[in-house]
Design a protein around this motif. Structure first.
Motif, PDB file in Angstrom:
ATOM      1  N   UNK A   1       1.234  -1.282   0.026  1.00 60.73           N
ATOM      2  CA  UNK A   1       0.110  -0.344  -0.214  1.00 60.73           C
ATOM      3  C   UNK A   1       0.737   1.242  -0.212  1.00 60.73           C
ATOM      4  N   UNK A   2       1.870   1.186   0.959  1.00 58.66           N
ATOM      5  CA  UNK A   2       3.193   2.441   0.853  1.00 58.66           C
ATOM      6  C   UNK A   2       3.309   2.342  -0.438  1.00 58.66           C
ATOM      7  N   UNK A   3       4.585   1.784  -0.977  1.00 59.12           N
ATOM      8  CA  UNK A   3       5.124   1.594  -2.337  1.00 59.12           C
ATOM      9  C   UNK A   3       4.152   2.205  -3.783  1.00 59.12           C
ATOM     10  N   UNK A   4       2.549   1.677  -3.109  1.00 55.80           N
ATOM     11  CA  UNK A   4       1.253   2.046  -4.026  1.00 55.80           C
ATOM     12  C   UNK A   4       1.077   3.284  -3.746  1.00 55.80           C
ATOM     13  N   UNK A   5       1.525   4.363  -2.967  1.00 56.94           N
ATOM     14  CA  UNK A   5       1.031   5.498  -2.686  1.00 56.94           C
ATOM     15  C   UNK A   5       2.246   6.191  -3.886  1.00 56.94           C
ATOM     16  N   UNK A   6       2.878   5.644  -2.803  1.00 53.00           N
ATOM     17  CA  UNK A   6       5.088   6.453  -3.342  1.00 53.00           C
ATOM     18  C   UNK A   6       4.564   6.944  -4.866  1.00 53.00           C
TER      19      UNK A   6
END
Length: 194
Positions: A130-135
């Motif tokens: 989820x964090x990589x996708x947000x980045x």
């Protein structure tokens, strides 16, 4: 039997030339079914098989199921390809022969009953967290907004590594059409944290 002298020198029988022409036509007919990257990858896989046949003095039109089974084993044991890659290449070879049958170049496909390696149902490739996708979304927003912020088109072109400014302008025009695209709606939904 007629003979043909190729530009490279030695005489080749008319039958060999006819088989070569038939093979070129069959390859072209099969590849015509694909476009873009699919065509490029399919052509590469088929070229690998045809080169393997040529290295063994095997006419692809006289190949039988055992030859293709040997090719698959060679991909696994000599080339060290993963089962998913071997299965993809085997699909290309089977598709080529299926097209040859459809077009009347062969009566039967020698790849019809070829065993393909088992491919696990689960992919070992990991998706984004989820964090990589947000980045990723954040980086895209900062780019897709450079032009909105007044950054010169040439500077955006350089940042995006576009060789031609028309490519950058195309993306600039396309970004205005994203509001209704399903992927954009999904990305906005995920980014909003709801």
């Amino acid at each position: 039997m007629d003979t043909y002298t190729s530009p490279s020198g030695p005489a080749v029988s008319g039958v060999v030339v006819a088989r070569s022409s038939l093979l070129r036509m069959a390859v072209a007919a099969y590849l015509a079914r694909f476009k873009g990257q699919s065509r490029i990858h399919t052509e590469s896989d088929l070229r690998g098989y045809l080169t393997w046949c040529e290295d063994r003095a095997l006419d692809p039109f006289t190949a039988a199921r055992p030859h293709i089974e040997l090719y698959i084993r060679w991909l696994q044991e000599v080339r060290g390809y993963r089962p998913s890659t071997v299965s993809r290449v085997a699909s290309v070879v089977a598709g080529f022969y299926r097209t040859c049958v459809i077009d009347g170049a062969l009566e039967n496909s020698p790849a019809e009953y070829v065993r393909r390696p088992a491919v696990p149902a689960e992919s070992p490739t990991l998706g984004l967290t989820h964090l990589q996708f947000e980045a990723l979304l954040s980086a895209a927003r900062n780019f897709t907004t450079m032009l909105d912020a007044g950054v010169d088109l040439r500077d955006v072109q350089i940042a995006a590594r576009h060789a031609d400014p028309r490519t950058t302008m195309r993306y600039d025009r396309a970004r205005k059409n994203l509001d209704r695209h399903p992927n954009y709606i999904l990305a906005a939904y995920i980014a909003s944290g709801t």
